[in-house]
Design a protein around this motif. Structure first.
Motif, short mmCIF file in Angstrom:
data_model
loop_
_atom_site.label_atom_id
_atom_site.label_comp_id
_atom_site.label_asym_id
_atom_site.label_seq_id
_atom_site.Cartn_x
_atom_site.Cartn_y
_atom_site.Cartn_z
N LEU A 59 2.38 10.75 -6.78
CA LEU A 59 2.76 11.80 -5.82
C LEU A 59 1.85 11.73 -4.60
O LEU A 59 2.32 11.80 -3.46
CB LEU A 59 2.66 13.18 -6.48
N VAL A 69 2.87 8.66 -2.32
CA VAL A 69 4.06 8.81 -1.48
C VAL A 69 3.84 9.87 -0.40
O VAL A 69 4.35 9.75 0.72
CB VAL A 69 5.30 9.13 -2.36
N LEU A 70 3.06 10.91 -0.70
CA LEU A 70 2.78 11.94 0.30
C LEU A 70 1.87 11.40 1.40
O LEU A 70 2.07 11.69 2.59
CB LEU A 70 2.12 13.16 -0.36
N TRP A 79 7.33 13.28 6.35
CA TRP A 79 7.59 14.55 5.70
C TRP A 79 7.23 15.73 6.61
O TRP A 79 7.89 16.78 6.56
CB TRP A 79 6.84 14.64 4.37
N THR A 93 9.90 11.73 -3.69
CA THR A 93 8.85 12.73 -3.48
C THR A 93 9.10 14.03 -4.24
O THR A 93 8.24 14.48 -5.01
CB THR A 93 8.64 13.00 -1.98
#
Length: 272
Positions: free
Chosen positions: A60, A63-64, A71, A199
């Motif tokens: 997590l 990807v963040l 995002w 995500t």
């Protein structure tokens, strides 16, 4: 302390979560190949949970961090301007496309966990079949849809297909990229949409384990698994997006077939 196991599984998760090869299948097979389950269980019932939570938190974070700017724009436009901008549309497309997989996960998680995850040959079959499908689709499909041209219908079709990733061996990234290519996405567009769609799913899996995160935040094993999967995950995302600019998915299809064959051979030799 299970340093070598935490690091190995962190590497496997970081690679498998983002490359189209199935992280769940590789985590299960890695523990099965090396017979690590008895060791993990011997150290305590919560050790398995600590490792599982750590691996999800790590990917997590990966990807963040990698898609932080994406995002930020998606959230800003989606919440303030709705579908009036391309970023706003994409945000709500991703939200809607997450729903089918989320519902399927809640409804079928118990069945998958208690029955299918222990079936080594089913996992091998999933790896092989998806490898063949990925190769065929990628070879035949056009590359005419860029990331900015994705429609709501296309996003929902990918979101529905994502539910199949509950079966170990299918691969969440594998099925979403395959459907993306089937719909005519460029390889880079298929990969980027897959990563963004991952995500909320990964976040949901991590949030579900919030008590475990809070309880184990200072656990060295938790930290090692999280950091390893996060670093390897970042490398995997960057590698695949660059790789697909000049190459196709063939190498991943071949790899899936090779691992499936190896699994069947080992299973046969062990007689179990």
């Amino acid at each position: 302390m299970l340093w070598h196991i935490a690091i190995t599984l962190g590497i496997v998760q970081g690679i498998g979560e983002f490359l189209p090869i199935s992280s769940s299948a590789h985590l299960i097979l890695t523990r099965w190949f090396f017979d690590w389950d008895p060791i993990i269980k011997y150290l305590g019932e919560n050790t398995d949970i600590v490792l599982d939570v750590a691996l999800h938190v790590g990917t997590l974070l990966a990807v963040l961090i990698y898609f932080f700017r994406d995002w930020l724009q998606l959230l800003t436009h989606g919440l303030s301007k709705g579908i009036k901008t391309q970023e706003g549309k994409m945000f709500w497309y991703l939200v809607a496309a997450t729903i089918p997989g989320g519902i399927a996960g809640l409804a079928l998680e118990s069945v998958i966990e208690h029955f299918i995850r222990s079936q080594i040959l089913v996992i091998a079959a999933g790896l092989a079949i998806m490898g063949i499908v990925l190769y065929y689709v990628d070879k035949k499909a056009d590359q005419i849809v860029g990331f900015e041209e994705i429609t709501f219908k296309q996003a929902m079709l990918i979101g529905i297909a994502q539910a199949l990733a509950l079966i170990p061996g299918v691969s969440r990234s594998g099925i979403t990229m395959t459907i993306g290519r089937l719909l005519g996405f460029t390889r880079e567009a298929a990969a980027k949409f897959s990563f963004l769609l991952a995500t909320p799913i990964i976040a949901g899996a991590a949030l579900k384990q919030t008590p475990g995160i809070i309880h184990n935040i200072a656990n060295p094993l938790f930290l090692v698994g999280t950091i390893t999967s996060a670093i390897v995950g970042l490398i995997s995302i960057s590698f695949l997006l660059k790789y697909l600019q000049k190459h196709n998915f063939t190498i991943f299809a071949i790899y899936r077939l090779a691992i499936a064959a190896l699994t069947i051979i080992v299973y046969t030799i062990r007689g179990a």
